[in-house]
Design a protein around this motif. Structure first.
Motif, PDB file in Angstrom:
ATOM      1  N   ARG A 620       0.837  -1.211   0.000  1.00  0.00           N
ATOM      2  CA  ARG A 620       0.000   0.000   0.000  1.00  0.00           C
ATOM      3  C   ARG A 620       0.864   1.250   0.000  1.00  0.00           C
ATOM      4  NH1 ARG A 620      -4.155  -2.583   2.949  1.00  0.00           N
ATOM      5  NH2 ARG A 620      -2.867  -2.419   4.799  1.00  0.00           N
ATOM      6  N   ASP A 621       1.908   1.226   0.808  1.00  0.00           N
ATOM      7  CA  ASP A 621       2.820   2.377   0.841  1.00  0.00           C
ATOM      8  C   ASP A 621       3.413   2.627  -0.540  1.00  0.00           C
ATOM      9  OD1 ASP A 621       2.362   2.777   3.497  1.00  0.00           O
ATOM     10  OD2 ASP A 621       4.187   1.764   4.192  1.00  0.00           O
ATOM     11  N   ILE A 622       3.794   1.556  -1.188  1.00  0.00           N
ATOM     12  CA  ILE A 622       4.396   1.687  -2.524  1.00  0.00           C
ATOM     13  C   ILE A 622       3.373   2.253  -3.505  1.00  0.00           C
ATOM     14  CG2 ILE A 622       5.293   0.370  -4.501  1.00  0.00           C
ATOM     15  CD1 ILE A 622       6.490  -1.593  -2.372  1.00  0.00           C
ATOM     16  N   ALA A 623       2.182   1.709  -3.498  1.00  0.00           N
ATOM     17  CA  ALA A 623       1.152   2.127  -4.457  1.00  0.00           C
ATOM     18  C   ALA A 623       0.716   3.569  -4.232  1.00  0.00           C
ATOM     19  CB  ALA A 623      -0.049   1.194  -4.369  1.00  0.00           C
ATOM     20  N   GLU A 624       0.840   4.054  -2.990  1.00  0.00           N
ATOM     21  CA  GLU A 624       0.418   5.422  -2.707  1.00  0.00           C
ATOM     22  C   GLU A 624       1.605   6.363  -2.628  1.00  0.00           C
ATOM     23  OE1 GLU A 624      -2.226   5.053   0.649  1.00  0.00           O
ATOM     24  OE2 GLU A 624      -3.776   4.145  -0.605  1.00  0.00           O
ATOM     25  N   GLY A 625       2.777   5.861  -3.019  1.00  0.00           N
ATOM     26  CA  GLY A 625       3.966   6.709  -3.106  1.00  0.00           C
ATOM     27  C   GLY A 625       4.448   7.243  -1.769  1.00  0.00           C
ATOM     28  N   ARG A 626       4.146   6.532  -0.677  1.00  0.00           N
ATOM     29  CA  ARG A 626       4.577   7.002   0.642  1.00  0.00           C
ATOM     30  C   ARG A 626       5.957   6.483   0.981  1.00  0.00           C
ATOM     31  NH1 ARG A 626      -0.601   6.270   2.037  1.00  0.00           N
ATOM     32  NH2 ARG A 626      -0.276   4.105   2.612  1.00  0.00           N
ATOM     33  N   VAL A 627       6.549   7.109   1.970  1.00  0.00           N
ATOM     34  CA  VAL A 627       7.796   6.606   2.517  1.00  0.00           C
ATOM     35  C   VAL A 627       7.498   5.207   3.056  1.00  0.00           C
ATOM     36  CG1 VAL A 627       9.565   6.989   4.268  1.00  0.00           C
ATOM     37  CG2 VAL A 627       8.445   8.933   3.162  1.00  0.00           C
ATOM     38  N   ILE A 628       8.355   4.272   2.733  1.00  0.00           N
ATOM     39  CA  ILE A 628       8.105   2.897   3.143  1.00  0.00           C
ATOM     40  C   ILE A 628       8.281   2.750   4.652  1.00  0.00           C
ATOM     41  CG2 ILE A 628       8.869   0.510   2.826  1.00  0.00           C
ATOM     42  CD1 ILE A 628       7.679   1.716   0.324  1.00  0.00           C
ATOM     43  N   GLY A 629       7.315   2.098   5.252  1.00  0.00           N
ATOM     44  CA  GLY A 629       7.377   1.873   6.696  1.00  0.00           C
ATOM     45  C   GLY A 629       8.445   0.848   7.078  1.00  0.00           C
ATOM     46  N   ASP A 630       8.326   0.365   8.261  1.00  0.00           N
ATOM     47  CA  ASP A 630       9.292  -0.571   8.829  1.00  0.00           C
ATOM     48  C   ASP A 630       9.449  -1.833   7.964  1.00  0.00           C
ATOM     49  OD1 ASP A 630      10.897  -1.926  10.491  1.00  0.00           O
ATOM     50  OD2 ASP A 630       9.330  -2.434  11.964  1.00  0.00           O
ATOM     51  N   THR A 631      10.698  -2.111   7.569  1.00  0.00           N
ATOM     52  CA  THR A 631      10.906  -3.286   6.723  1.00  0.00           C
ATOM     53  C   THR A 631      11.755  -4.350   7.420  1.00  0.00           C
ATOM     54  OG1 THR A 631      12.843  -2.271   5.726  1.00  0.00           O
ATOM     55  CG2 THR A 631      10.775  -2.000   4.549  1.00  0.00           C
ATOM     56  N   THR A 632      11.970  -4.171   8.712  1.00  0.00           N
ATOM     57  CA  THR A 632      12.886  -5.076   9.407  1.00  0.00           C
ATOM     58  C   THR A 632      12.381  -6.520   9.474  1.00  0.00           C
ATOM     59  OG1 THR A 632      11.898  -4.280  11.439  1.00  0.00           O
ATOM     60  CG2 THR A 632      14.039  -3.368  10.865  1.00  0.00           C
ATOM     61  N   THR A 633      11.074  -6.698   9.350  1.00  0.00           N
ATOM     62  CA  THR A 633      10.573  -8.071   9.429  1.00  0.00           C
ATOM     63  C   THR A 633      10.590  -8.779   8.075  1.00  0.00           C
ATOM     64  OG1 THR A 633       8.340  -7.216   9.193  1.00  0.00           O
ATOM     65  CG2 THR A 633       9.078  -7.696  11.426  1.00  0.00           C
ATOM     66  N   LEU A 634      11.009  -8.052   7.042  1.00  0.00           N
ATOM     67  CA  LEU A 634      11.044  -8.648   5.709  1.00  0.00           C
ATOM     68  C   LEU A 634      12.087  -9.748   5.596  1.00  0.00           C
ATOM     69  CD1 LEU A 634      10.858  -5.776   3.078  1.00  0.00           C
ATOM     70  CD2 LEU A 634       9.349  -7.756   3.239  1.00  0.00           C
ATOM     71  N   ALA A 635      11.744 -10.783   4.865  1.00  0.00           N
ATOM     72  CA  ALA A 635      12.706 -11.854   4.635  1.00  0.00           C
ATOM     73  C   ALA A 635      13.812 -11.354   3.692  1.00  0.00           C
ATOM     74  CB  ALA A 635      12.007 -13.056   4.038  1.00  0.00           C
ATOM     75  N   ASP A 636      13.414 -10.564   2.682  1.00  0.00           N
ATOM     76  CA  ASP A 636      14.377 -10.087   1.707  1.00  0.00           C
ATOM     77  C   ASP A 636      14.066  -8.621   1.399  1.00  0.00           C
ATOM     78  OD1 ASP A 636      15.939  -9.483  -0.430  1.00  0.00           O
ATOM     79  OD2 ASP A 636      15.131 -11.043  -1.766  1.00  0.00           O
ATOM     80  N   ALA A 637      14.829  -7.714   2.006  1.00  0.00           N
ATOM     81  CA  ALA A 637      14.531  -6.288   1.930  1.00  0.00           C
ATOM     82  C   ALA A 637      14.698  -5.718   0.523  1.00  0.00           C
ATOM     83  CB  ALA A 637      15.392  -5.515   2.920  1.00  0.00           C
ATOM     84  N   SER A 638      15.480  -6.355  -0.318  1.00  0.00           N
ATOM     85  CA  SER A 638      15.727  -5.813  -1.657  1.00  0.00           C
ATOM     86  C   SER A 638      14.467  -5.852  -2.523  1.00  0.00           C
ATOM     87  CB  SER A 638      16.851  -6.595  -2.339  1.00  0.00           C
ATOM     88  OG  SER A 638      16.411  -7.915  -2.575  1.00  0.00           O
ATOM     89  N   VAL A 639      13.523  -6.706  -2.150  1.00  0.00           N
ATOM     90  CA  VAL A 639      12.275  -6.824  -2.915  1.00  0.00           C
ATOM     91  C   VAL A 639      11.559  -5.483  -2.985  1.00  0.00           C
ATOM     92  CG1 VAL A 639       9.977  -7.911  -2.935  1.00  0.00           C
ATOM     93  CG2 VAL A 639      11.999  -9.248  -2.338  1.00  0.00           C
ATOM     94  N   VAL A 640      11.610  -4.747  -1.874  1.00  0.00           N
ATOM     95  CA  VAL A 640      10.890  -3.480  -1.804  1.00  0.00           C
ATOM     96  C   VAL A 640      11.459  -2.462  -2.796  1.00  0.00           C
ATOM     97  CG1 VAL A 640      10.458  -1.500  -0.319  1.00  0.00           C
ATOM     98  CG2 VAL A 640      10.028  -3.797   0.521  1.00  0.00           C
ATOM     99  N   GLU A 641      12.767  -2.356  -2.839  1.00  0.00           N
ATOM    100  CA  GLU A 641      13.398  -1.397  -3.766  1.00  0.00           C
ATOM    101  C   GLU A 641      13.011  -1.732  -5.203  1.00  0.00           C
ATOM    102  OE1 GLU A 641      14.704   1.472  -3.103  1.00  0.00           O
ATOM    103  OE2 GLU A 641      14.155   0.876  -1.055  1.00  0.00           O
ATOM    104  N   GLU A 642      13.029  -2.999  -5.485  1.00  0.00           N
ATOM    105  CA  GLU A 642      12.687  -3.480  -6.820  1.00  0.00           C
ATOM    106  C   GLU A 642      11.239  -3.082  -7.161  1.00  0.00           C
ATOM    107  OE1 GLU A 642      13.677  -4.938 -10.265  1.00  0.00           O
ATOM    108  OE2 GLU A 642      15.070  -4.676  -8.580  1.00  0.00           O
ATOM    109  N   LEU A 643      10.339  -3.286  -6.192  1.00  0.00           N
ATOM    110  CA  LEU A 643       8.917  -2.989  -6.399  1.00  0.00           C
ATOM    111  C   LEU A 643       8.679  -1.501  -6.589  1.00  0.00           C
ATOM    112  CD1 LEU A 643       7.111  -5.327  -3.893  1.00  0.00           C
ATOM    113  CD2 LEU A 643       6.596  -5.090  -6.319  1.00  0.00           C
ATOM    114  N   LYS A 644       9.364  -0.688  -5.809  1.00  0.00           N
ATOM    115  CA  LYS A 644       9.194   0.763  -5.913  1.00  0.00           C
ATOM    116  C   LYS A 644       9.543   1.224  -7.317  1.00  0.00           C
ATOM    117  CE  LYS A 644      10.916   3.442  -2.548  1.00  0.00           C
ATOM    118  NZ  LYS A 644      11.794   3.675  -1.375  1.00  0.00           N
ATOM    119  N   LYS A 645      10.629   0.655  -7.821  1.00  0.00           N
ATOM    120  CA  LYS A 645      11.076   1.017  -9.163  1.00  0.00           C
ATOM    121  C   LYS A 645      10.019   0.590 -10.196  1.00  0.00           C
ATOM    122  CE  LYS A 645      14.818   0.360 -11.889  1.00  0.00           C
ATOM    123  NZ  LYS A 645      15.103  -1.014 -12.266  1.00  0.00           N
TER     124      LYS A 645
END
Ligand code: WT7
Length: 649
Positions: A620-645
């Motif tokens: 939701r954060d990505i789709a609404e262009g917000r600053v990404i919230g806490d990602t520490t519980t992610l198994a693979d944090a690089s996924v988020v950067e990829e998705l934002k792009k």
């Protein structure tokens, strides 16, 4: 809990207030401010007093029996909903009064007086009886917005059969799920429906839906004719007009129903993929809808009530059919779209029939804003005296536009919060009493015990936000989920004992006014329609090219929320525009056009926690262009950067 953070910001800055005019106050049905305290002190006495506005065959011995979460209202009382909505008005001065004014999409129209409506309902009750329909049977109704829809519902009510109306925009598979869940063996449909000049193939959808089910009878109302391409199946299908022409014209005796006998089922989306059959009973539902008609909508003898919803949703059940008719008013129903043939369709209907009350959804108002006020200004809307909204939070700009351009600053605006489950409005202003604030549904209605609580169930108090809850039973509350009482208990009463959880977040301002923030579960509100993320996800993974899908609602200027689907494809499938278009179509065909994703985003991976839970909040954060919230519980944090792009692209 996750709600739209932008909404709270805007709302907290809103400080306009609108008090009822002296003229409106003086004539209002409800104009004694003490009513709130009186009802709060003794809700059962309040509801018993309101119940006097209906006709009962036998009075109750007890107002309420509450064994949380199971309620029985008006214990031992007998009544009939169709008798209350139609027959009692056929005696006396309302006999030849317009009950339903129907405006067809191509411009044809019909008026049914109470007496004419009564005769149609009685004939339809004879027809259904001759087809074997009995008290307690579930009758599935899949019709466009034509008079045969309320006539069928009322005929069921007259017999004591349970109607299950399925919105005509649902696809065959959704209709089938509802038929199976309700264990229904009869469907009333039409050859087709009109939609912006095109044909909705209702009969063809029905043929597909009933295949292999226990449906052995299909009644078909002719509406569009040859263009529908409908085929009648011998021995199973019947032409409505032929049956009605042959039907007995003798009065059909109204079944004496117990107050707690089921009046209808209406399916709604929840957190799981399977829609819930919300169960409404006769006595409590009728008391709730009739009361809110007179309180929130200030309905009077001469009102012409125009609710623009489809009867396939609860808004139409309550505020096109049972509410206005039980109060003996005139209800307007319109078959088509707001922009067909022109963008002034609603305003021309209001002018043509002199509608005094208009009730619509914020998403429609935002659409009207986009189209511009010139369409409204073309028409004389001076008959209007009250405006209402429902379905989703209304943004103050839309509220003001409605107030100024449609209401000419003369009509109170009632923002009504409620749900399929609540049966009628729960939080709304009383237009002769309550000062309104644009964007707030204001305060709970008399007799309704609403609060906003924290994780522990404690009241948060003025100035704070939390879970919206309803602490006491009310007459028109759902009684259970059809065939799944456990789901009823868990979904609505599982978090706080004995307290109803609607699934919305809310904020209380300093005056303790309620500002609804939106759903806190996996339900998306697209143009006022509730769609479960799981339903869309399972439709997507049902496509051969899809490996995994995560669906979220993102904020949208007009629709309130739009559906964004993040999809990973199977090896060998090409993730391109053609596949995206195909997937959107696939979802529309599986559920209905309202569930069609706004966008499909292909990704190699979805963001998951280490326990493999998809992190929707991040999506939701990505789709609404917000600053990404806490990602520490992610198994693979690089996924988020990829998705934002990907999303930016
Ligand atoms: C959900 C219920 C009740 C008829 C239409 C929808 C949202 C409804 C409001 C409002 C803010 C609202 C809530 C609720 N909702 N009315 N005035 N302000 N939100 O019925 O399909 O059962 O959906 O619609 O989120 O839970 P429904």
């Amino acid at each position: 809990m996750s709600v739209d953070p932008n909404r709270l910001d805007t709302l907290l800055k809103e400080d306009r207030k609108f008090a009822p005019s002296e003229a409106f106050r003086a004539q209002a049905n409800f104009n004694d401010p003490d009513i709130y305290d009186k009802a709060l002190a003794d809700p059962e006495a309040y509801w018993a007093e309101q119940a006097q506005n209906l006709s009962w065959f036998k009075p109750w011995t007890k107002v309420l029996e509450w064994n949380p979460p199971h309620a029985k209202w008006f214990v031992d009382a007998k009544l009939n909903a169709a008798y209350n909505a139609v027959d009692r008005h056929r005696q006396g001065p309302r006999k030849n009064k317009a009950a339903i004014i129907w405006e067809g999409e191509p411009g044809d129209s019909k008026v049914f007086t109470y007496d004419m409506l009564g005769r149609e309902v009685d004939k339809a009750a004879h027809v259904l009886t001759s087809l074997g329909v009995k008290r307690g049977d579930r009758v599935t109704i899949y019709l466009p917005m034509i008079p045969e829809l309320p006539i069928s519902m009322l005929a069921c009510a007259k017999i004591g059969a349970i109607h299950s109306v399925v919105f005509g925009g649902f696809a065959a598979a959704s209709l089938r799920d509802r038929i199976l869940d309700a264990d229904s063996n009869i469907v009333i449909t039409a050859d087709g429906g009109w939609r912006r000049g095109g044909v909705v193939p209702l009969k063809n959808n029905t043929d597909e839906a009933v295949e292999g089910t226990s449906v052995d009878t299909v009644v078909v109302v002719p509406r569009v004719g040859k263009a529908a391409g409908a085929q009648m199946v011998d021995g199973r299908d019947h032409d409505w007009n032929e049956l009605m022409a042959k039907a007995s014209t003798a009065p059909f005796p109204a079944a004496e129903m117990d107050a707690e006998d089921i009046l209808y089922l209406l399916y709604t989306s929840g957190t799981t993929g399977k829609p819930k059959g919300i169960v409404h009973t006769t006595g409590g539902y009728m008391v709730g809808v009739n009361t809110s008609m007179r309180s929130v909508f200030d309905l009077k003898e001469d009102d012409i009530h125009f609710c623009s919803a489809d009867i396939g949703w609860v808004t139409g059940h309550t505020y096109i059919v049972y509410g206005p008719l039980s109060a003996g008013a005139t209800t307007v129903m319109y078959e088509g779209a707001p922009d067909f043939p022109d963008r002034d369709r609603f305003w021309s209907i209001i002018e043509k029939y002199g509608a005094t009350i208009f009730y619509t959804a914020p998403t429609s108002i935002r659409t009207f804003m986009k189209w511009g006020p010139q369409h409204v200004e073309k028409h004389d809307l001076s008959s209007l005296r009250l405006l209402g909204t429902v379905g989703e939070p209304i943004n103050p700009e839309a509220w003001m536009w409605y107030h100024v351009h449609v209401g000419k600053e003369q009509c109170p605006v009632v923002d009504t919060w409620w749900q399929t489950e609540t049966g009628c409005a729960m939080i709304a202003p009383l237009p002769g009493i309550t000062e309104t604030k644009p964007g707030s549904a204001t305060r709970p209605l008399p007799g309704i015990a609403v609060d906003v609580v924290d994780e522990n169930g404690d009241s948060v108090g003025a100035g704070n936000g939390g879970y919206l809850v309803i602490k006491k039973p009310w007459p028109s509350m759902l009684r259970t989920v059809w065939g799944d009482d456990e789901r009823f208990q868990n979904t609505y009463f599982g978090k706080f004992d004995g307290t109803y959880l609607p699934g919305d977040g809310a904020h209380l301002d300093d005056d303790s006014y309620i500002w609804i923030l939106g759903r806190i579960d996996d339900v998306i509100n697209v143009s006022g329609h509730r769609i479960g993320t799981m339903e869309v996800e399972s439709a997507l993974v049902g496509h051969q090219a899809v490996a995994e899908a995560a669906v979220i609602g993102r904020s949208h200027d007009v629709k309130g929320q739009a559906i964004t689907a993040f999809v990973t494809v199977k090896e060998g499938a090409t993730a391109d525009d053609a596949l995206a278009a195909e997937l959107k179509q696939h979802v529309a065909a599986a559920i209905g056009a309202m569930a069609r994703p706004e966008e499909i985003i292909f990704t190699a991976e979805l963001p998951k926690t280490r326990s493999a839970k998809i992190m929707r909040r991040l999506l939701r954060d990505i789709a609404e262009g917000r600053v990404i919230g806490d990602t520490t519980t992610l198994a693979d944090a690089s996924v988020v950067e990829e998705l934002k792009k990907l999303y930016k692209d």
